[in-house]
Design a protein around this motif. Structure first.
Motif, PDB file in Angstrom:
ATOM      1  N   HIS A 196      30.397  33.663  40.936  1.00 24.99           N
ATOM      2  CA  HIS A 196      30.755  35.056  41.206  1.00 24.99           C
ATOM      3  C   HIS A 196      30.824  36.023  40.208  1.00 24.99           C
ATOM      4  CE1 HIS A 196      32.029  32.713  44.972  1.00 24.99           C
ATOM      5  NE2 HIS A 196      31.818  33.574  45.664  1.00 24.99           N
ATOM      6  N   GLN A 197      30.356  37.091  40.083  1.00 20.88           N
ATOM      7  CA  GLN A 197      30.324  38.112  39.181  1.00 20.88           C
ATOM      8  C   GLN A 197      31.302  39.217  39.214  1.00 20.88           C
ATOM      9  OE1 GLN A 197      28.310  37.557  36.380  1.00 20.88           O
ATOM     10  NE2 GLN A 197      28.122  35.742  37.599  1.00 20.88           N
ATOM     11  N   VAL A 198      32.008  39.234  40.203  1.00 21.37           N
ATOM     12  CA  VAL A 198      33.055  40.272  40.678  1.00 21.37           C
ATOM     13  C   VAL A 198      34.415  39.629  41.364  1.00 21.37           C
ATOM     14  CG1 VAL A 198      33.610  42.377  41.980  1.00 21.37           C
ATOM     15  CG2 VAL A 198      31.342  42.015  40.710  1.00 21.37           C
ATOM     16  N   VAL A 199      35.347  39.671  41.061  1.00 18.89           N
ATOM     17  CA  VAL A 199      36.551  39.179  41.599  1.00 18.89           C
ATOM     18  C   VAL A 199      37.630  40.230  42.009  1.00 18.89           C
ATOM     19  CG1 VAL A 199      38.637  37.498  41.500  1.00 18.89           C
ATOM     20  CG2 VAL A 199      36.290  37.016  40.196  1.00 18.89           C
ATOM     21  N   VAL A 200      37.851  40.138  43.317  1.00 23.36           N
ATOM     22  CA  VAL A 200      39.025  41.272  44.067  1.00 23.36           C
ATOM     23  C   VAL A 200      40.199  40.687  44.184  1.00 23.36           C
ATOM     24  CG1 VAL A 200      39.318  42.790  45.794  1.00 23.36           C
ATOM     25  CG2 VAL A 200      37.000  42.470  44.726  1.00 23.36           C
ATOM     26  N   GLU A 201      41.140  41.312  43.937  1.00 19.04           N
ATOM     27  CA  GLU A 201      42.508  41.340  44.449  1.00 19.04           C
ATOM     28  C   GLU A 201      42.951  41.863  45.721  1.00 19.04           C
ATOM     29  OE1 GLU A 201      45.567  41.758  41.580  1.00 19.04           O
ATOM     30  OE2 GLU A 201      44.619  40.761  40.048  1.00 19.04           O
TER      31      GLU A 201
END
Length: 259
Positions: free
Chosen positions: A89-94
């Motif tokens: 994964h290149q983008v991580v969301v909270e």
């Protein structure tokens, strides 16, 4: 709208969110069908973890990480970050599980990565809104943000907000192993570290809606921790006594591949 710079993982910590989790994930995948989800459950007594396993069995986009007990929001997100860095994964969301963070806002948050490294969903910039919060909760939130902004000398209007997006390299370069903050202090800590490390931070307006089901996890202990830690960081920064390490040029966490 621009495509995100690679696969997206949405980390959703849970503790007693059985009533909210299913609707939140359904809305998320309606808004962003290709997003993967990691539910990080702290052994919820109400069976949230069991429900998460059931949802994951029916949807390959959903994974579940079970933790042995309730040990705080910050620790849950750090587990989720390590999991993200062990994959592609290149983008991580909270994102919260209680419905307060509208999944429909996520495409706009992701689009803002075009010219930033960290995107903060903000209640307190023009266009941002808070719905159905009692006046004392909003006053506490605004006061905490004002105090943090003043103590740290940063321009961020909503540094305590928990709806945010990170590029992978931000998480790889920050010293996440030194993060001990919990509650909304964890959000202040992460934004402060990213700013100190020179990453581009952008606030994007969101609509925050008070949960309809379940109870808030906010407590006096969480507020006291935030005030204490922010005060210490602000004094250390102003008087040159040194801050904790803010970035790791060498790359990802040493244990990222072993989560």
């Amino acid at each position: 709208m621009a495509e995100p710079p690679g696969p997206v993982l949405v980390v959703v910590p849970t503790y007693d969110e059985r009533e909210n989790l299913g609707p939140a994930l359904a809305r998320l995948h309606a808004a962003l069908p290709d997003a993967d989800v990691l539910v990080v459950d702290d052994a919820s007594p109400d069976g949230t973890g069991v429900l998460a396993d059931s949802l994951a069995a029916d949807d390959e986009r959903i994974q579940v990480l079970h933790r042995p007990g309730k040990s705080g929001l910050g620790a849950a997100y750090l587990e989720g970050f390590r999991h993200a860095l062990s994959g592609e994964h290149q983008v991580v969301v909270e994102m919260d599980a209680d419905g307060s963070h509208a999944p429909e806002d996520l495409p706009t948050l992701l689009a803002a990565l075009d010219d930033s490294d960290v995107v903060l969903g903000s209640r307190y910039v023009p266009g941002g809104r808070v719905l159905n919060w009692p006046w004392h909760r909003e006053a506490l939130s605004r006061g905490g943000n004002l105090y943090s902004r003043t103590a740290l000398g940063v321009p961020i209007r909503d540094i305590t907000g928990g709806y945010r997006v990170f590029r992978r390299d931000v998480l790889e370069r920050l010293h996440l192993t030194t993060v001990a903050s919990q509650g909304y202090c964890f959000q202040v800590d992460m934004a402060w570290r990213a700013m100190q490390a020179g990453f581009r931070i952008r606030e994007v307006p969101i609509t925050f809606t008070e949960r309809e089901r379940g109870a808030s996890k906010m407590s006096c202990t969480i507020v006291a921790e935030a005030l204490w830690r922010v005060t210490c960081w602000g004094l250390a920064h102003r008087f040159g006594r040194g801050d904790p390490p803010r970035s790791n040029p060498a790359g990802p966490l040493p244990d990222a591949a072993h989560s």
